[in-house]
Design a protein around this motif. Sequence first.
Motif, PDB file in Angstrom:
ATOM      1  N   CYS A 112      20.425 -66.267 -64.157  1.00 42.97           N
ATOM      2  CA  CYS A 112      21.287 -66.901 -65.156  1.00 42.97           C
ATOM      3  C   CYS A 112      22.478 -67.592 -64.497  1.00 42.97           C
ATOM      4  O   CYS A 112      23.211 -66.984 -63.720  1.00 42.97           O
ATOM      5  N   ARG A 153      16.475 -67.718 -59.462  1.00 41.36           N
ATOM      6  CA  ARG A 153      16.380 -69.141 -59.140  1.00 41.36           C
ATOM      7  C   ARG A 153      16.065 -69.255 -57.646  1.00 41.36           C
ATOM      8  O   ARG A 153      15.850 -68.242 -56.974  1.00 41.36           O
ATOM      9  N   HIS A 181      12.418 -69.588 -60.926  1.00 38.63           N
ATOM     10  CA  HIS A 181      12.691 -70.885 -61.555  1.00 38.63           C
ATOM     11  C   HIS A 181      13.075 -71.822 -60.402  1.00 38.63           C
ATOM     12  O   HIS A 181      14.062 -71.566 -59.707  1.00 38.63           O
ATOM     13  N   ARG A 183      14.803 -74.142 -59.422  1.00 38.26           N
ATOM     14  CA  ARG A 183      16.074 -74.860 -59.288  1.00 38.26           C
ATOM     15  C   ARG A 183      17.107 -73.901 -58.721  1.00 38.26           C
ATOM     16  O   ARG A 183      16.971 -72.681 -58.857  1.00 38.26           O
ATOM     17  N   GLN A 187      22.199 -76.513 -59.570  1.00 44.11           N
ATOM     18  CA  GLN A 187      21.492 -77.539 -60.353  1.00 44.11           C
ATOM     19  C   GLN A 187      21.581 -77.299 -61.850  1.00 44.11           C
ATOM     20  O   GLN A 187      21.347 -78.215 -62.630  1.00 44.11           O
ATOM     21  N   GLY A 188      21.832 -76.071 -62.248  1.00 41.06           N
ATOM     22  CA  GLY A 188      21.775 -75.774 -63.680  1.00 41.06           C
ATOM     23  C   GLY A 188      20.390 -76.093 -64.202  1.00 41.06           C
ATOM     24  O   GLY A 188      19.397 -75.557 -63.731  1.00 41.06           O
ATOM     25  N   PHE A 189      20.332 -77.022 -65.182  1.00 38.96           N
ATOM     26  CA  PHE A 189      19.031 -77.452 -65.696  1.00 38.96           C
ATOM     27  C   PHE A 189      18.758 -78.911 -65.314  1.00 38.96           C
ATOM     28  O   PHE A 189      17.896 -79.551 -65.870  1.00 38.96           O
ATOM     29  N   HIS A 190      19.537 -79.438 -64.365  1.00 41.77           N
ATOM     30  CA  HIS A 190      19.373 -80.839 -63.972  1.00 41.77           C
ATOM     31  C   HIS A 190      18.386 -80.981 -62.825  1.00 41.77           C
ATOM     32  O   HIS A 190      17.986 -80.003 -62.197  1.00 41.77           O
ATOM     33  N   GLY A 214       9.408 -73.478 -64.400  1.00 41.25           N
ATOM     34  CA  GLY A 214      10.276 -74.646 -64.459  1.00 41.25           C
ATOM     35  C   GLY A 214       9.550 -75.927 -64.808  1.00 41.25           C
ATOM     36  O   GLY A 214       8.645 -76.368 -64.096  1.00 41.25           O
ATOM     37  N   ASP A 215       9.929 -76.480 -65.989  1.00 38.11           N
ATOM     38  CA  ASP A 215       9.461 -77.813 -66.410  1.00 38.11           C
ATOM     39  C   ASP A 215       7.969 -77.911 -66.659  1.00 38.11           C
ATOM     40  O   ASP A 215       7.412 -79.016 -66.589  1.00 38.11           O
ATOM     41  N   ARG A 238      10.596 -73.695 -72.270  1.00 40.18           N
ATOM     42  CA  ARG A 238      10.758 -74.770 -73.256  1.00 40.18           C
ATOM     43  C   ARG A 238       9.431 -75.405 -73.641  1.00 40.18           C
ATOM     44  O   ARG A 238       9.267 -75.859 -74.771  1.00 40.18           O
ATOM     45  N   THR A 345      20.745 -77.290 -73.411  1.00 41.28           N
ATOM     46  CA  THR A 345      21.113 -76.565 -72.191  1.00 41.28           C
ATOM     47  C   THR A 345      22.550 -76.959 -71.886  1.00 41.28           C
ATOM     48  O   THR A 345      22.986 -78.042 -72.258  1.00 41.28           O
TER      49      THR A 345
END
Length: 353
Positions: A112, A153, A181, A183, A187-190, A214-215, A238, A345
């Motif tokens: 997180c 992460r 994840h 990232r 990066q956060g969610f970018h 991730g993604d 997501r 996000t």
Amino acid sequence: MEPTSQQSSRGIVIGGRPLPTRFFLAPLAGYTHLAFRVMLRRLGGLGMATTDLVQAQMLVSGTRKSLELVETTPEDRPLTVQIYSGITEHLVKAAHWLQAHGYEAIDINMGCPMAKVNGSGGGARLMCDTSAATEMVGRVIEAVDLPVTVKMRLGWNDQLISAPQLAAAFEKIGVAAVTVHGRTRQQGFHGTVNRDAIRETVNAVRTMPIIANGDVRTPEDALSMIRETGCAAVAIGRGAMLDPWIFRRLHDLECGRAAVVPTADEQVTFLYDHFHLMRQQHGEFSCRMFRKFAAWYGARLGIPEDLEDRLRRFESPQEFDSLVNEIRQRHGERSCQVPTALIRTPNGPVEHW
Ligand SMILES: Cc1cc2nc3c(=O)[nH]c(=O)nc-3n(C[C@H](O)[C@H](O)[C@H](O)COP(=O)(O)O)c2cc1C
């Protein structure tokens, strides 16, 4: 990329638990609550689900919110409860609590990026010190007989990619699996998910399953994630909101069956059942809770945009039911498959989240 030894064609065993498929639901705080998990399970193909993250001490203190987050039913299996804290004692107590209350598995959040979680030493902050993190996770493993997994992460930032090193250390102390994840915290969610770094994490362990995340938005994304990283399983967050049928479609693909496209009736019934299942747990408050699903579901479930707009504002179960009737009659009017909103996000510099 050649498949590696982590891969098998169907289910997977983690911490002695046979899981029916290798496609898991990644936790999304505020969304992956009991009703959503049960709805996905009813569609089929889901290998495992994790609760939203629960603050360890709050759980032990029995706060209403944390008890709500771990609420489950026999249909909601296999389930892992995710806990977080920067204080080992709190994690250990929460682990004891979960074991005593009959839960099957524990996941420790080390991914997180939120300041309120990191500030107390929890979440991604734990990835900055391998020996401290290993010591902490080891204490939880020693405290209970349940399988313990970790979600992390890649590391704190590009200069500190610690996932491979941490995963190797965790394997030695008996962690049952690690979700990565792809990232960094920075990066956060970018930016994009770094599949090379996930593969390095897979290569850093011997047999402990690595669950890549991730993604992943389509079945093809999940399969290419497996091919490119050699991971044992894939966690989808997501993408499951965008397409709740993604697990079933993946499972069908793996079993060599043609993917079944949900009928209009099935799609609208999904919408109806999700809300009413939520109502059983949350009562009238469900109207507010459910609204944020509307924009996400709209395109996938073929909800005409004016009705989607009303679904974002409905005030009562009666209003919801009459909206669903209208959606049933007008289903198919909308051809666009692009959702009108994405899950929110945090934006801006990570330090301020
Ligand atoms: C709204 C939201 C809530 C999240 N909550 C959690 C959480 O409670 N625990 C956790 O480990 N990760 C959480 N995540 C991270 C996701 O599990 C996942 O790692 C990330 O969204 C990337 O996967 P995806 O692209 O499949 O969504 C959250 C992400 C979002 C967008």
